[in-house]
Write a protein that holds these residues in place. Structure first.
Motif, short mmCIF file in Angstrom:
data_model
loop_
_atom_site.label_atom_id
_atom_site.label_comp_id
_atom_site.label_asym_id
_atom_site.label_seq_id
_atom_site.Cartn_x
_atom_site.Cartn_y
_atom_site.Cartn_z
N LEU A 1 3.80 -12.20 76.22
CA LEU A 1 3.13 -12.76 77.40
C LEU A 1 3.83 -12.18 78.62
CD1 LEU A 1 2.70 -16.48 76.27
CD2 LEU A 1 0.97 -14.67 76.33
N PRO A 2 3.21 -11.23 79.31
CA PRO A 2 3.87 -10.51 80.41
C PRO A 2 4.20 -11.38 81.62
CG PRO A 2 1.56 -9.93 80.32
CD PRO A 2 1.83 -10.79 79.11
N ASP A 3 3.56 -12.53 81.73
CA ASP A 3 3.82 -13.40 82.88
C ASP A 3 4.95 -14.39 82.61
OD1 ASP A 3 2.29 -14.74 80.97
OD2 ASP A 3 1.31 -16.02 82.48
N ARG A 4 5.62 -14.25 81.48
CA ARG A 4 6.73 -15.14 81.12
C ARG A 4 8.03 -14.34 81.05
NH1 ARG A 4 4.40 -19.47 78.11
NH2 ARG A 4 2.45 -19.94 79.15
N GLU A 5 9.14 -15.06 81.12
CA GLU A 5 10.45 -14.42 80.99
C GLU A 5 10.96 -14.60 79.55
OE1 GLU A 5 12.33 -12.65 83.28
OE2 GLU A 5 10.45 -12.71 84.40
N PRO A 6 11.70 -13.62 79.03
CA PRO A 6 12.27 -13.79 77.69
C PRO A 6 13.34 -14.88 77.70
CG PRO A 6 13.10 -11.79 78.69
CD PRO A 6 12.07 -12.35 79.62
N TYR A 7 13.53 -15.52 76.55
CA TYR A 7 14.55 -16.57 76.44
C TYR A 7 15.59 -16.17 75.41
CZ TYR A 7 11.60 -17.95 72.48
OH TYR A 7 10.86 -17.95 71.33
N GLN A 8 16.77 -16.74 75.57
CA GLN A 8 17.91 -16.40 74.71
C GLN A 8 17.75 -17.00 73.33
OE1 GLN A 8 21.84 -16.68 76.47
NE2 GLN A 8 22.64 -17.53 74.57
N VAL A 9 17.93 -16.18 72.31
CA VAL A 9 17.90 -16.61 70.92
C VAL A 9 19.32 -16.80 70.42
CG1 VAL A 9 17.19 -16.00 68.57
CG2 VAL A 9 15.71 -15.44 70.51
N SER A 10 20.19 -15.83 70.72
CA SER A 10 21.59 -15.92 70.33
C SER A 10 22.42 -15.02 71.22
CB SER A 10 21.78 -15.53 68.86
OG SER A 10 21.44 -14.18 68.65
N GLU A 11 23.73 -15.24 71.19
CA GLU A 11 24.65 -14.38 71.92
C GLU A 11 25.88 -14.15 71.08
OE1 GLU A 11 25.46 -16.65 75.53
OE2 GLU A 11 27.32 -17.36 74.68
N GLY A 12 26.57 -13.10 71.38
CA GLY A 12 27.77 -12.74 70.62
C GLY A 12 28.08 -11.28 70.87
N THR A 13 28.56 -10.61 69.84
CA THR A 13 28.85 -9.18 69.98
C THR A 13 27.57 -8.38 69.83
OG1 THR A 13 29.26 -8.90 67.62
CG2 THR A 13 31.17 -9.48 68.99
N LEU A 14 27.60 -7.15 70.30
CA LEU A 14 26.47 -6.25 70.11
C LEU A 14 26.18 -6.11 68.63
CD1 LEU A 14 24.36 -4.31 71.22
CD2 LEU A 14 26.14 -2.55 71.35
N ASP A 15 27.22 -6.00 67.82
CA ASP A 15 27.08 -5.90 66.37
C ASP A 15 26.32 -7.10 65.81
OD1 ASP A 15 27.82 -4.48 63.84
OD2 ASP A 15 28.89 -6.35 63.47
N ALA A 16 26.72 -8.32 66.21
CA ALA A 16 26.08 -9.54 65.71
C ALA A 16 24.63 -9.61 66.16
CB ALA A 16 26.85 -10.77 66.18
N CYS A 17 24.34 -9.21 67.40
CA CYS A 17 22.97 -9.24 67.91
C CYS A 17 22.09 -8.22 67.19
CB CYS A 17 22.94 -9.03 69.42
SG CYS A 17 23.52 -10.47 70.35
N ILE A 18 22.64 -7.05 66.89
CA ILE A 18 21.89 -6.05 66.12
C ILE A 18 21.57 -6.61 64.74
CG2 ILE A 18 22.01 -3.80 64.98
CD1 ILE A 18 23.59 -2.80 67.44
N SER A 19 22.55 -7.24 64.10
CA SER A 19 22.33 -7.83 62.77
C SER A 19 21.26 -8.91 62.83
CB SER A 19 23.63 -8.40 62.22
OG SER A 19 24.56 -7.36 61.97
N ALA A 20 21.35 -9.79 63.84
CA ALA A 20 20.36 -10.87 63.98
C ALA A 20 18.96 -10.28 64.20
CB ALA A 20 20.74 -11.80 65.13
N PHE A 21 18.88 -9.23 65.00
CA PHE A 21 17.59 -8.56 65.24
C PHE A 21 17.03 -7.99 63.95
CE2 PHE A 21 15.27 -4.63 65.83
CZ PHE A 21 14.28 -5.00 66.72
N MET A 22 17.88 -7.31 63.18
CA MET A 22 17.41 -6.65 61.96
C MET A 22 16.97 -7.66 60.90
SD MET A 22 17.40 -3.49 62.74
CE MET A 22 17.05 -2.73 61.15
#
Length: 91
Positions: free
Chosen positions: A30-51
Motif C-alpha cells: 500500500l504506497p500510501d502507508r509507511e512500513p512498520y518494524q517487524v524485528s531489529e537486531g544485527t544485519l545477520d539476524a535481519c537477513i535470516s528473519a527475512f529469508m
C-alpha cells in the motif's frame, strides 16, 4: 595495485538493522502507508528473519541499516537481501 572487488569488500553483518514490512492488500504494497518494524537486531539476524519469510511475500519486506558502500545501502530491497544472503554463505 589492488582493485577493490566485490569478494574483497567487507560487510559488517553485526551492524544494527531493522526488518520492516509494508502494509499490504492482496499481497501488494500500500504506497500510501509507511512500513512498520517487524524485528531489529544485527544485519545477520535481519537477513535470516527475512529469508524465513515465504518467498511470495518477501517483496513486502525491506531491511534498514547504516550504509556500507559499495555493497550495503541504507534501505535493502528484497533482491538485495537475497544477494547478501548468498554472499554471507560464502564467507
Amino acid at each position: 595495485m589492488g582493485d577493490a572487488s566485490v569478494t574483497g569488500s567487507k560487510v559488517d553483518f553485526g551492524a544494527f538493522a531493522v526488518l520492516q514490512k509494508w502494509p499490504s492488500l492482496g499481497n501488494q504494497r500500500l504506497p500510501d502507508r509507511e512500513p512498520y518494524q517487524v524485528s531489529e537486531g544485527t544485519l545477520d539476524a535481519c537477513i535470516s528473519a527475512f529469508m524465513e519469510k515465504p518467498a511470495p511475500t518477501r517483496h513486502l519486506y525491506e531491511i534498514r541499516t547504516a550504509a556500507q558502500p559499495p555493497l550495503v545501502t541504507d534501505i535493502l530491497s528484497p533482491e538485495h537481501v537475497i544477494e547478501l544472503s548468498r554472499l554471507r554463505e560464502f564467507l
